[in-house]
Design a protein around this motif. Structure first.
Motif, PDB file in Angstrom:
ATOM      1  N   VAL A 166       0.852  -1.183   0.000  1.00 12.53           N
ATOM      2  CA  VAL A 166       0.000   0.000   0.000  1.00 12.53           C
ATOM      3  C   VAL A 166       0.894   1.241   0.000  1.00 12.53           C
ATOM      4  O   VAL A 166       2.089   1.148   0.224  1.00 12.53           O
ATOM      5  N   THR A 167       0.259   2.368  -0.224  1.00  8.69           N
ATOM      6  CA  THR A 167       0.955   3.646  -0.082  1.00  8.69           C
ATOM      7  C   THR A 167       0.504   4.248   1.243  1.00  8.69           C
ATOM      8  O   THR A 167      -0.683   4.411   1.475  1.00  8.69           O
ATOM      9  N   VAL A 168       1.466   4.530   2.117  1.00  8.22           N
ATOM     10  CA  VAL A 168       1.167   5.079   3.439  1.00  8.22           C
ATOM     11  C   VAL A 168       1.822   6.459   3.546  1.00  8.22           C
ATOM     12  O   VAL A 168       3.041   6.578   3.385  1.00  8.22           O
ATOM     13  N   ASN A 169       0.993   7.467   3.760  1.00 10.61           N
ATOM     14  CA  ASN A 169       1.477   8.842   3.882  1.00 10.61           C
ATOM     15  C   ASN A 169       2.377   9.236   2.704  1.00 10.61           C
ATOM     16  O   ASN A 169       3.419   9.864   2.885  1.00 10.61           O
ATOM     17  N   GLY A 170       1.963   8.828   1.502  1.00 15.42           N
ATOM     18  CA  GLY A 170       2.690   9.181   0.289  1.00 15.42           C
ATOM     19  C   GLY A 170       3.867   8.292  -0.050  1.00 15.42           C
ATOM     20  O   GLY A 170       4.485   8.462  -1.093  1.00 15.42           O
ATOM     21  N   ARG A 171       4.183   7.320   0.799  1.00  9.54           N
ATOM     22  CA  ARG A 171       5.305   6.395   0.545  1.00  9.54           C
ATOM     23  C   ARG A 171       4.777   5.081  -0.014  1.00  9.54           C
ATOM     24  O   ARG A 171       4.112   4.330   0.692  1.00  9.54           O
ATOM     25  N   PRO A 172       5.067   4.789  -1.302  1.00  7.89           N
ATOM     26  CA  PRO A 172       4.572   3.545  -1.899  1.00  7.89           C
ATOM     27  C   PRO A 172       5.354   2.332  -1.400  1.00  7.89           C
ATOM     28  O   PRO A 172       6.396   2.462  -0.764  1.00  7.89           O
ATOM     29  N   ASN A 173       4.817   1.158  -1.720  1.00 11.48           N
ATOM     30  CA  ASN A 173       5.467  -0.123  -1.469  1.00 11.48           C
ATOM     31  C   ASN A 173       5.677  -0.451   0.008  1.00 11.48           C
ATOM     32  O   ASN A 173       6.664  -1.063   0.383  1.00 11.48           O
ATOM     33  N   GLN A 174       4.726  -0.055   0.835  1.00  7.01           N
ATOM     34  CA  GLN A 174       4.763  -0.390   2.256  1.00  7.01           C
ATOM     35  C   GLN A 174       3.961  -1.668   2.467  1.00  7.01           C
ATOM     36  O   GLN A 174       2.848  -1.797   1.971  1.00  7.01           O
ATOM     37  N   ARG A 175       4.516  -2.627   3.181  1.00  8.07           N
ATOM     38  CA  ARG A 175       3.819  -3.891   3.439  1.00  8.07           C
ATOM     39  C   ARG A 175       2.798  -3.687   4.553  1.00  8.07           C
ATOM     40  O   ARG A 175       3.159  -3.483   5.713  1.00  8.07           O
ATOM     41  N   ALA A 176       1.524  -3.741   4.184  1.00  9.28           N
ATOM     42  CA  ALA A 176       0.426  -3.462   5.116  1.00  9.28           C
ATOM     43  C   ALA A 176       0.419  -4.414   6.301  1.00  9.28           C
ATOM     44  O   ALA A 176      -0.021  -4.041   7.388  1.00  9.28           O
ATOM     45  N   CYS A 177       0.926  -5.625   6.114  1.00 12.09           N
ATOM     46  CA  CYS A 177       0.915  -6.593   7.218  1.00 12.09           C
ATOM     47  C   CYS A 177       1.982  -6.281   8.258  1.00 12.09           C
ATOM     48  O   CYS A 177       1.906  -6.780   9.380  1.00 12.09           O
ATOM     49  N   LEU A 178       2.966  -5.443   7.922  1.00  9.09           N
ATOM     50  CA  LEU A 178       4.047  -5.121   8.853  1.00  9.09           C
ATOM     51  C   LEU A 178       3.989  -3.698   9.392  1.00  9.09           C
ATOM     52  O   LEU A 178       4.514  -3.425  10.467  1.00  9.09           O
ATOM     53  N   VAL A 179       3.369  -2.782   8.653  1.00 10.08           N
ATOM     54  CA  VAL A 179       3.352  -1.379   9.050  1.00 10.08           C
ATOM     55  C   VAL A 179       2.308  -1.162  10.134  1.00 10.08           C
ATOM     56  O   VAL A 179       1.126  -1.443   9.938  1.00 10.08           O
ATOM     57  N   GLU A 238      -1.567   1.142  -7.053  1.00 10.35           N
ATOM     58  CA  GLU A 238      -1.759   0.588  -8.388  1.00 10.35           C
ATOM     59  C   GLU A 238      -0.406   0.296  -9.000  1.00 10.35           C
ATOM     60  O   GLU A 238       0.459   1.173  -9.080  1.00 10.35           O
ATOM     61  N   GLY A 239      -0.216  -0.965  -9.431  1.00 12.05           N
ATOM     62  CA  GLY A 239       1.051  -1.366 -10.045  1.00 12.05           C
ATOM     63  C   GLY A 239       2.221  -1.205  -9.101  1.00 12.05           C
ATOM     64  O   GLY A 239       2.189  -1.647  -7.971  1.00 12.05           O
ATOM     65  N   THR A 240       3.263  -0.495  -9.567  1.00  8.34           N
ATOM     66  CA  THR A 240       4.482  -0.343  -8.771  1.00  8.34           C
ATOM     67  C   THR A 240       4.371   0.754  -7.733  1.00  8.34           C
ATOM     68  O   THR A 240       5.251   0.895  -6.891  1.00  8.34           O
ATOM     69  N   GLY A 241       3.327   1.577  -7.818  1.00 11.15           N
ATOM     70  CA  GLY A 241       3.177   2.689  -6.894  1.00 11.15           C
ATOM     71  C   GLY A 241       3.952   3.920  -7.310  1.00 11.15           C
ATOM     72  O   GLY A 241       4.016   4.894  -6.590  1.00 11.15           O
ATOM     73  N   HIS A 242       4.537   3.856  -8.508  1.00 13.57           N
ATOM     74  CA  HIS A 242       5.335   4.973  -9.004  1.00 13.57           C
ATOM     75  C   HIS A 242       4.800   5.505 -10.324  1.00 13.57           C
ATOM     76  O   HIS A 242       5.554   5.866 -11.215  1.00 13.57           O
ATOM     77  N   ALA A 243       3.474   5.593 -10.466  1.00 16.72           N
ATOM     78  CA  ALA A 243       2.866   6.052 -11.712  1.00 16.72           C
ATOM     79  C   ALA A 243       3.334   7.458 -12.084  1.00 16.72           C
ATOM     80  O   ALA A 243       3.483   7.775 -13.252  1.00 16.72           O
TER      81      ALA A 243
END
Length: 104
Positions: free
Chosen positions: A70-83, A95-100
């Protein structure tokens, strides 16, 4: 008296706060991961794959598979199960890589 896990350990719910997810306010409790907050709200998918846009959510739940990004506070590629979910967090579907915005 009915015995429940909570009664055996003497636990009590902690104070609730909210996090934002795609424009919605979701209740969260101290110690919950972002994935736990989303699951509790009935949200099972929160990212799409790079190719094909297939929905994804938590799969392994331990940070090994990267399906729960997920994207958390504007930071993409955060693992929701760990954050850990923190009061006031803004979480968005990735969406996709999070770097559209970096596409050429």
């Amino acid at each position: 008296m009915m015995r429940t896990p909570r009664s055996l350990v003497g636990g009590a719910p902690s104070a609730e706060y909210t996090i934002g997810f795609d424009g919605r306010e979701l209740p969260a409790q101290a110690g919950q991961s972002v994935a736990a907050v989303l699951w509790a709200a009935g949200i099972l998918a929160w990212r799409t794959t790079r190719e094909g846009g297939a929905p994804r959510g938590a799969f392994c739940g331990i940070g090994s598979c990267y399906d729960c990004l997920v994207t958390v506070n504007g930071r993409p590629n955060q693992r929701a199960c760990l954050v850990p979910a923190r009061e006031g967090d803004t979480v968005t579907t990735q969406e996709g890589t999070g770097h559209a915005d970096l596409a050429v």
